[in-house]
Every structure is written in C-alpha cells, then in structure tokens.
Scaffold this motif. Sequence first.
Motif, mmCIF file in Angstrom:
data_model
loop_
_atom_site.group_PDB
_atom_site.id
_atom_site.type_symbol
_atom_site.label_atom_id
_atom_site.label_comp_id
_atom_site.label_asym_id
_atom_site.label_seq_id
_atom_site.Cartn_x
_atom_site.Cartn_y
_atom_site.Cartn_z
ATOM 1 N N ALA A 22 31.982 36.031 43.261
ATOM 2 C CA ALA A 22 32.561 37.575 43.293
ATOM 3 C C ALA A 22 34.193 37.424 42.314
ATOM 4 C CB ALA A 22 32.580 38.458 44.322
ATOM 5 N N ILE A 23 34.597 36.247 42.553
ATOM 6 C CA ILE A 23 35.446 36.147 42.145
ATOM 7 C C ILE A 23 35.960 35.744 40.591
ATOM 8 C CG2 ILE A 23 38.017 35.125 42.341
ATOM 9 C CD1 ILE A 23 36.686 34.536 45.336
ATOM 10 N N SER A 24 36.427 36.580 39.585
ATOM 11 C CA SER A 24 36.966 35.561 38.206
ATOM 12 C C SER A 24 38.167 36.623 38.239
ATOM 13 C CB SER A 24 35.627 36.563 37.399
ATOM 14 O OG SER A 24 36.122 38.225 37.751
ATOM 15 N N GLN A 25 38.716 35.699 37.068
ATOM 16 C CA GLN A 25 39.788 35.981 36.289
ATOM 17 C C GLN A 25 40.024 37.866 35.480
ATOM 18 O OE1 GLN A 25 42.089 32.817 33.847
ATOM 19 N NE2 GLN A 25 43.912 33.397 34.494
ATOM 20 N N GLY A 26 40.981 38.160 35.708
ATOM 21 C CA GLY A 26 41.316 39.543 35.171
ATOM 22 C C GLY A 26 42.473 39.650 34.129
ATOM 23 N N ASP A 27 42.315 40.775 33.420
ATOM 24 C CA ASP A 27 43.553 40.501 32.463
ATOM 25 C C ASP A 27 44.688 39.610 32.873
ATOM 26 O OD1 ASP A 27 41.385 41.529 30.703
ATOM 27 O OD2 ASP A 27 42.239 43.841 31.451
ATOM 28 N N GLU A 28 44.864 40.089 34.671
ATOM 29 C CA GLU A 28 46.372 39.909 34.420
ATOM 30 C C GLU A 28 46.089 38.585 36.093
ATOM 31 O OE1 GLU A 28 49.412 43.062 35.045
ATOM 32 O OE2 GLU A 28 49.278 43.135 32.610
ATOM 33 N N ILE A 29 45.962 39.162 37.447
ATOM 34 C CA ILE A 29 45.688 38.563 37.646
ATOM 35 C C ILE A 29 43.599 38.396 37.771
ATOM 36 C CG2 ILE A 29 47.763 39.230 39.360
ATOM 37 C CD1 ILE A 29 45.920 41.253 40.891
ATOM 38 N N TYR A 30 43.691 37.316 39.632
ATOM 39 C CA TYR A 30 42.415 37.321 39.966
ATOM 40 C C TYR A 30 41.536 38.133 40.480
ATOM 41 C CZ TYR A 30 41.973 32.570 38.154
ATOM 42 O OH TYR A 30 41.623 30.945 37.849
ATOM 43 N N GLU A 31 40.482 39.130 40.143
ATOM 44 C CA GLU A 31 40.119 39.498 40.971
ATOM 45 C C GLU A 31 38.417 39.328 41.508
ATOM 46 O OE1 GLU A 31 41.452 42.954 36.950
ATOM 47 O OE2 GLU A 31 39.159 42.421 36.992
ATOM 48 N N ILE A 32 38.461 40.712 42.707
ATOM 49 C CA ILE A 32 36.971 40.389 43.076
ATOM 50 C C ILE A 32 35.964 41.333 42.156
ATOM 51 C CG2 ILE A 32 36.549 40.562 45.901
ATOM 52 C CD1 ILE A 32 38.454 39.110 46.457
ATOM 53 N N ALA A 33 35.071 41.662 42.984
ATOM 54 C CA ALA A 33 34.038 42.628 42.274
ATOM 55 C C ALA A 33 33.499 42.761 43.840
ATOM 56 C CB ALA A 33 33.057 41.768 41.506
ATOM 57 N N PRO A 34 33.178 44.350 43.929
ATOM 58 C CA PRO A 34 33.350 45.065 45.248
ATOM 59 C C PRO A 34 32.193 44.365 45.666
ATOM 60 C CG PRO A 34 34.500 46.094 43.964
ATOM 61 C CD PRO A 34 34.660 45.512 42.730
ATOM 62 N N ASN A 35 31.102 44.959 44.358
ATOM 63 C CA ASN A 35 29.121 45.212 44.615
ATOM 64 C C ASN A 35 29.437 43.472 44.508
ATOM 65 O OD1 ASN A 35 30.234 44.149 41.683
ATOM 66 N ND2 ASN A 35 27.904 44.590 41.492
ATOM 67 N N LEU A 36 29.793 42.188 44.590
ATOM 68 C CA LEU A 36 29.306 41.259 45.015
ATOM 69 C C LEU A 36 30.203 40.093 46.623
ATOM 70 C CD1 LEU A 36 29.545 39.426 41.149
ATOM 71 C CD2 LEU A 36 27.333 40.088 42.797
ATOM 72 N N CYS A 37 30.544 41.037 46.780
ATOM 73 C CA CYS A 37 31.504 40.070 48.026
ATOM 74 C C CYS A 37 31.118 40.744 49.113
ATOM 75 C CB CYS A 37 33.030 41.019 47.500
ATOM 76 S SG CYS A 37 33.763 40.514 48.908
ATOM 77 N N THR A 38 30.854 39.542 50.348
ATOM 78 C CA THR A 38 30.270 40.268 51.533
ATOM 79 C C THR A 38 31.852 40.437 51.945
ATOM 80 O OG1 THR A 38 29.471 37.415 51.761
ATOM 81 C CG2 THR A 38 28.120 40.236 50.136
ATOM 82 N N GLU A 39 32.655 39.861 52.012
ATOM 83 C CA GLU A 39 33.615 38.804 52.874
ATOM 84 C C GLU A 39 33.429 37.989 53.158
ATOM 85 O OE1 GLU A 39 35.517 42.191 55.635
ATOM 86 O OE2 GLU A 39 34.973 44.212 53.447
ATOM 87 N N CYS A 40 32.469 37.318 52.948
ATOM 88 C CA CYS A 40 32.073 36.267 53.543
ATOM 89 C C CYS A 40 30.457 35.865 54.120
ATOM 90 C CB CYS A 40 33.048 34.448 53.750
ATOM 91 S SG CYS A 40 33.442 33.974 52.043
#
Length: 81
Positions: A22-40
């Motif tokens: 769910a985590i990828s590098q965004g334009d300025e900082i790393y980002e979490i895709a809410p549709n993929l994040c289950t908070e583990c």
Amino acid sequence: SLLITDECINCDVCEPECPNGAISQGDEIYEIAPNLCTECVGHYDEPQCVEVCPVDCIITDPDNEETEDQLMDKYHQLTGS
Ligand code: SF4
C-alpha cells in the motif's frame, strides 16, 4: 487506513515492510493507498510501517477511520481468502 504526514523524511524504510503493497513514493513524500491499507490487520499485530518509521510520522487517517471488522473485511477482499 493509516496516513503518512508531511514529517516524512523519505527514508524508504516502510515501503518494503507493507504486506499489502500500500505504500509508494509520492510526489513529495511517501504515500499510503487507503484502499490497500488494512493497518496490517490480518497480517500482523501491529502496523509494520509504524514499527519501523524512524520519525513516527504515520498516523490513523482521520478521513479514513475504520473498525477492526472493516479492516479484516478489506484484508479478505484483498487476499481472496
Ligand atoms: Fe517516511 Fe516514515 Fe516511511 Fe521513512 S518510514 S519513508 S520517514 S513514512
């Protein structure tokens, strides 16, 4: 979902730890895709990104608050299990 705040120093430590990709590098900082994040939920007892982030900049996303049950449902949808 979790959220990476603008305190992120782009260290890249969290990205490989996410079991949902769910985590990828965004334009300025790393980002979490809410549709993929289950908070583990479904994978680990604690969110792995929060465990490894050296500056503690990962929080619960106030715009995407979910219950444990909702997160587990998302886990089942994502894994097809
Ligand atoms: Fe940013 Fe923290 Fe991830 Fe490092 S571990 S990239 S500081 S969110």
